[in-house]
Design a protein around this motif. Structure first.
Motif, short mmCIF file in Angstrom:
data_model
loop_
_atom_site.label_atom_id
_atom_site.label_comp_id
_atom_site.label_asym_id
_atom_site.label_seq_id
_atom_site.Cartn_x
_atom_site.Cartn_y
_atom_site.Cartn_z
N GLU A 40 0.86 -1.18 0.00
CA GLU A 40 0.00 0.00 0.00
C GLU A 40 0.89 1.23 0.00
N ILE A 41 0.56 2.18 -0.82
CA ILE A 41 1.29 3.44 -0.80
C ILE A 41 0.27 4.56 -0.72
N GLY A 42 0.43 5.37 0.30
CA GLY A 42 -0.50 6.48 0.48
C GLY A 42 -0.10 7.68 -0.34
N ASP A 43 -0.95 8.69 -0.26
CA ASP A 43 -0.70 9.96 -0.93
C ASP A 43 0.64 10.54 -0.51
N GLY A 44 1.47 10.89 -1.44
CA GLY A 44 2.72 11.56 -1.12
C GLY A 44 3.75 10.68 -0.45
N GLN A 45 3.54 9.38 -0.49
CA GLN A 45 4.48 8.49 0.21
C GLN A 45 5.50 7.87 -0.73
N VAL A 46 6.58 7.41 -0.11
CA VAL A 46 7.62 6.70 -0.84
C VAL A 46 7.74 5.31 -0.24
N LEU A 47 7.61 4.30 -1.09
CA LEU A 47 7.78 2.92 -0.63
C LEU A 47 9.12 2.42 -1.15
N ALA A 48 9.97 1.96 -0.25
CA ALA A 48 11.23 1.38 -0.68
C ALA A 48 11.09 -0.14 -0.68
N VAL A 49 11.59 -0.79 -1.69
CA VAL A 49 11.59 -2.25 -1.76
C VAL A 49 13.04 -2.69 -1.71
N THR A 50 13.37 -3.48 -0.69
CA THR A 50 14.74 -3.98 -0.59
C THR A 50 14.69 -5.49 -0.49
N GLY A 51 15.84 -6.10 -0.45
CA GLY A 51 15.89 -7.55 -0.35
C GLY A 51 17.08 -8.08 -1.10
N THR A 52 17.39 -9.35 -0.88
CA THR A 52 18.58 -9.91 -1.50
C THR A 52 18.44 -9.93 -3.01
N SER A 53 19.57 -9.98 -3.65
CA SER A 53 19.60 -10.07 -5.11
C SER A 53 18.90 -11.36 -5.54
N GLY A 54 17.98 -11.23 -6.48
CA GLY A 54 17.26 -12.41 -6.93
C GLY A 54 16.00 -12.70 -6.15
N ALA A 55 15.63 -11.81 -5.21
CA ALA A 55 14.43 -12.07 -4.40
C ALA A 55 13.15 -11.69 -5.16
N GLY A 56 13.28 -11.03 -6.29
CA GLY A 56 12.09 -10.72 -7.08
C GLY A 56 11.68 -9.27 -7.02
N LYS A 57 12.61 -8.36 -6.74
CA LYS A 57 12.24 -6.96 -6.60
C LYS A 57 11.80 -6.38 -7.95
N THR A 58 12.62 -6.63 -8.97
CA THR A 58 12.26 -6.14 -10.29
C THR A 58 10.98 -6.80 -10.79
N THR A 59 10.85 -8.09 -10.50
CA THR A 59 9.64 -8.80 -10.90
C THR A 59 8.41 -8.20 -10.24
N LEU A 60 8.55 -7.79 -8.98
CA LEU A 60 7.42 -7.17 -8.29
C LEU A 60 7.01 -5.88 -9.01
N LEU A 61 7.99 -5.06 -9.36
CA LEU A 61 7.66 -3.82 -10.06
C LEU A 61 6.97 -4.12 -11.38
N ARG A 62 7.49 -5.11 -12.08
CA ARG A 62 6.90 -5.44 -13.38
C ARG A 62 5.50 -5.99 -13.22
N ALA A 63 5.29 -6.76 -12.15
CA ALA A 63 3.94 -7.29 -11.91
C ALA A 63 2.98 -6.16 -11.58
N LEU A 64 3.45 -5.19 -10.80
CA LEU A 64 2.61 -4.04 -10.45
C LEU A 64 2.14 -3.31 -11.70
N LEU A 65 3.07 -3.12 -12.62
CA LEU A 65 2.76 -2.34 -13.81
C LEU A 65 2.24 -3.21 -14.95
N ASP A 66 2.14 -4.52 -14.70
CA ASP A 66 1.70 -5.45 -15.74
C ASP A 66 2.62 -5.40 -16.96
N VAL A 67 3.90 -5.40 -16.72
CA VAL A 67 4.85 -5.47 -17.84
C VAL A 67 5.80 -6.65 -17.61
N LEU A 68 5.24 -7.79 -17.25
CA LEU A 68 6.09 -8.95 -17.01
C LEU A 68 6.69 -9.44 -18.31
N PRO A 69 7.93 -9.92 -18.26
CA PRO A 69 8.54 -10.43 -19.50
C PRO A 69 7.89 -11.74 -19.93
#
Lengths: 560, 275
Positions: A40-69
């Protein structure tokens, strides 16, 4: 699209962007790539996503935007924008175009190499030409991109510049949702602060929000209202990074990998220390650096120990005399640069983005021969181009390049990429070669399962370590590393740096180009490349105490 | 619900991918064997000319009263063999030339491009007709298809090769001291696979067109022989009496072109995981 009347905004209770049970699977075998995530991200907020390499951070962003490879799909989960669901497919595409600004992990690969920088930045802007030009200029100034860059093409700018151009591009239309995938991985501290400032200026602005993937704990702590930690958790057996070796006792405590794959951490107070951190113990003292290599106590890898040839003599392994570097269009980058890399030494080259650090490494490796000057390997002249170097010289100098997307052959698996130098330089083929390749991948913290993956199936941090393993496989005397820890989480970065630290005692001398103070802190000597000169260590940053320098957990930990 | 939709779309995608491959395989197996399945000898007159379909002749008879079904079954082998051979030679030559041009750049690239432009300036059919006056029909088809197709292949392959030459993994291979053939085979060619596959489909269709055109003009197989393209020209005058004599050979001819072009397209677009 940029209209935002207060009436449009819903009650404060409705988050701007929300996702429920967002799940990603691989299409062909149904394996879970990203376990269910809520955010959840509120008005004017910044959400940071961290985690180990390969944990799926980029995949999460792509899933959010529906641009999965290709090959990944989203079987479950909803994305809500201002409370209304955004269905996948065409509605998501329209939503993306109207609301989102996106900065990918590999900006150099995302930017059309034939477009001029100003056109790239201004593409999404909807106003008239004059307003667009002003906006582009303002953004370039804000991100410290020199005005001459505006007329260059994207293929002619450095990695750090490309990253800022891509950021300016995503900021240009002032999107309501800004999605940034590691926006500072190729930037030095000062430039990264500009990026942080650009993100901070959106904080608290009604109708705006930011999702930020980063490994920089300082950045996350400073900017984020909330932090989402993605952990490898239940997927460990198939997808995980190799378990951190015994030499990383402190790691799990800092980055708890909970069994519940994902959890939300509430706001982290801004970091107290703004340590401008840097490298370098006092004056360069290369000769004292090489620790005695004796006794195979250090768990060196076999390929490296083989190259012990010219024992740690004070004679430099690699030197340059009067090195002159030019950009492809003839602009001088370095006038008469001298450097000496002693056996077992570690030299870091820092400097602002776009000053020619990568060009320096390419010149040493022979990839792009220098315009003038002399290269010496073990005191003997080293030909400028790879074509005129013999196999021994080629093996001796190995480069691990910056752009992980093109650095690995997309058609080859990680294991095959690493096995190839073993065959070429050491005649290791078949089972022994594959075994050794897996050992090398494990040494850089990649589990053996990953050796069967192709680059497109690896994360940015994983690809970077495959590139490193490939360079190590040759058993070089000099290891040239271009941003070896960019895109790595602190734990993996420390693993890699510890490995290099061990290796160099008996093996290759190391020359890194880096923006990361933690990496530079491991070096015996830091050279700053600026104003077309190589000067010992950056003049503006204060020294750290020796304790801090020698602390083995150097990577960005002191900010967190 | 979303799960079932995803499932459906996946299986539909799979069907789209497998259909052309299956059709191409069936054609490749059946066309050479068709002669043995023919109910009548394809070259013998068995009824009155232009008999409409019915009874012992499901597709009727042709201009000389020969069984159309038998002739269709027997008539595709030469056409298919020639086109496949011509396309294969064109793709191999074109890829080799393209790699040479793209890798070495400079004078070699300019030479290859000039040669290609020269060949492309001559329409493929004119080239084939001129060649057919000097060479046997089959040879003329192959030579014309190669001369018309290889320059196109060389151009796309050369452009992509020049682009790949500058990518990090190719540089890394050169820095390992790998020989140029090794770099081309290991680092460049695997990444051209899809491009070459897509191109091969186009080359095959072009070769099929040239072979059919020469046959229709009477420069290919000679009359008593059953051949799809020849049947088109033989049976054109009787189209009103027995249209099947014209349609029956046209359908497999078009089917072959579609199946091979679509197969090439499938290979070119298969997600990497499935390759």
């Amino acid at each position: 699209m940029t209209t935002r009347t207060p009436a449009v905004r819903e009650g404060a209770a409705v988050p701007l962007l929300a996702a429920e049970q967002l799940t990603v699977r691989r299409a062909h075998d149904g394996a879970t790539v990203l376990p269910a995530v809520d955010l959840e991200i509120g008005d004017g907020q910044v959400l940071a996503v961290t985690g180990t390499s390969g944990a799926g951070k980029t995949t999460l962003l792509r899933a959010l935007l529906d641009v999965l490879p290709d090959g990944l799909h989203r079987p479950a989960g909803t994305v809500r924008w201002r409370g209304a669901p955004v269905p996948a497919g065409r509605p998501a595409r329209r939503w993306r175009r109207a609301r989102c600004g996106w900065l990918g992990q590999d900006p150099a690969a995302d930017l059309n190499p034939l477009w001029r920088v100003d056109r790239l930045i201004g593409e999404g802007f909807t106003g008239d030409t004059g307003a667009r030009a002003q906006r582009v200029e303002a953004l370039m100034q804000q991100l410290d991109l020199p005005p001459v860059l505006a007329s260059r093409r994207a293929g002619e700018i450095s990695g750090g510049q490309a990253q800022r151009v891509a950021l300016a591009r995503s900021l240009c239309a002032d999107p309501e949702l800004l999605v940034l995938d590691e926006p500072t991985s190729a930037l030095d501290r000062a430039t990264a602060d500009l990026v942080a400032e650009a993100v901070r200026s959106r904080r608290g602005v009604p109708g705006r929000c930011v999702v930020l993937v980063t490994h920089d704990t300082r950045l996350a702590a400073e900017l984020a209202d909330r932090t989402l930690v993605l952990a490898v958790g239940p997927r460990r057996s198939t997808d995980a990074e190799a378990a951190p070796g015994p030499q990383l006792p402190a790691a799990p405590a800092r980055e708890p990998c909970t069994a519940t794959a994902v959890r939300l951490r509430s706001s982290v107070p801004p970091a107290t220390s703004a340590v401008p951190a840097t490298p370098a113990k006092g004056p360069p003292a290369p000769t004292e650096a090489p620790a005695p290599p004796p006794t195979a106590a250090a768990p060196t890898t076999e390929g490296a120990s083989r190259t012990v040839a010219p024992a740690p003599s004070p004679a430099p392994v690699l030197s340059t005399r009067g090195l002159i570097l030019l950009t492809p269009d003839g602009t001088p980058l370095l006038d008469a640069g001298d450097l000496d890399l002693p056996a077992g030494g570690w030299l870091a080259v820092t400097g602002p983005s776009g000053t020619g650090k990568t060009t320096l490494l390419h010149a040493l490796a022979g990839r792009r021969p220098p315009a003038g000057g002399e290269l010496l390997l073990h005191g003997h002249p080293l030909p400028r181009g790879t074509r005129s170097r013999d196999r021994r010289m080629l093996r001796a100098v190995q480069l691990a390049g910056q752009d992980t997307v093109t650095e690995l052959n997309p058609a080859h698996t990680a294991g095959r990429s690493v096995a190839r130098p073993l065959k070429v330089f050491h005649g290791m083929t078949g089972a022994p070669g594959r075994h050794r390749a897996r050992e090398l991948l494990e040494a850089v913290g990649l589990s053996t399962e990953l050796s069967h993956r192709r680059p497109t199936e690896l994360s940015g941090g994983q690809r970077r370590r495959v590139v490193l393993a490939r360079a190590l496989a040759a058993g070089p005397d000099v290891l040239l590393l271009d941003e070896p820890t960019a895109g790595l989480d602190p734990v993996s970065a420390r693993l890699v740096l510890d490995l290099l630290d061990r290796l160099r005692r008996s093996g290759p001398a190391i020359l890194t180009v880096t923006h990361d103070p933690g990496t530079a802190a491991r070096a015996d000597q830091v050279l700053h490349l600026t104003g077309r000169r190589l000067t010992p260590r950056p003049p503006t940053t204060p020294d750290l105490s020796p304790e801090q320098r020698t602390e083995p957990s150097g990577v960005r930990q002191h900010h967190g | 619900m979303s799960r079932s939709v995803a499932f459906l779309s996946l299986s539909a995608a799979r069907a789209r991918r497998t259909a052309p491959v299956a059709a191409a395989v069936v054609l490749l197996v059946c066309v050479p064997l068709g002669r043995y399945a023919a109910p009548h000898p394809p070259e013998r007159t068995v009824a009155a000319p232009w008999t409409p379909p019915g009874g012992r002749h499901p597709l009727g008879t042709d201009v000389l009263g020969r069984d159309v079904l038998s002739r269709v079954l027997a008539g595709g082998t030469q056409l298919l063999t020639l086109s496949l051979l011509a396309a294969a030679v064109a793709v191999v030559c074109g890829t080799a030339l393209g790699l040479a041009a793209g890798w070495s750049g400079g004078r070699v690239a300019r030479g290859v491009r000039a040669l290609g432009d020269l060949l492309l300036a001559v329409p493929a059919l004119v080239l084939a007709l001129v060649l057919a006056t000097a060479l046997p029909g089959a040879t003329a088809v192959v030579v014309a298809a190669v001369l018309a197709g290889a320059p196109l292949t060389a151009r796309v392959v050369g452009t992509q090769c020049a682009y790949l030459r500058d990518s990090g993994h190719v540089h890394a291979a050169v820095e390992r001291g790998e020989s140029t053939p090794a770099v081309l085979v290991h680092e460049v060619l695997p990444n051209l696979r899809r491009l070459v596959a897509a191109d091969a489909g186009l080359r095959l269709v072009t070769a099929l067109q040239i072979a059919a055109a020469l046959a229709v003009l009477g420069l290919g197989p000679q009359p008593p022989e059953p051949d799809w393209a020849l049947m088109l020209s033989e049976n054109l005058p009787g189209a009103a009496l027995n249209p099947w004599a014209l349609l029956a050979p046209a359908v497999p001819l078009a089917g072959c072109a579609w199946a091979f072009a679509a197969t090439a397209g499938t290979v070119a677009h298969t997600p990497r995981e499935a390759v």
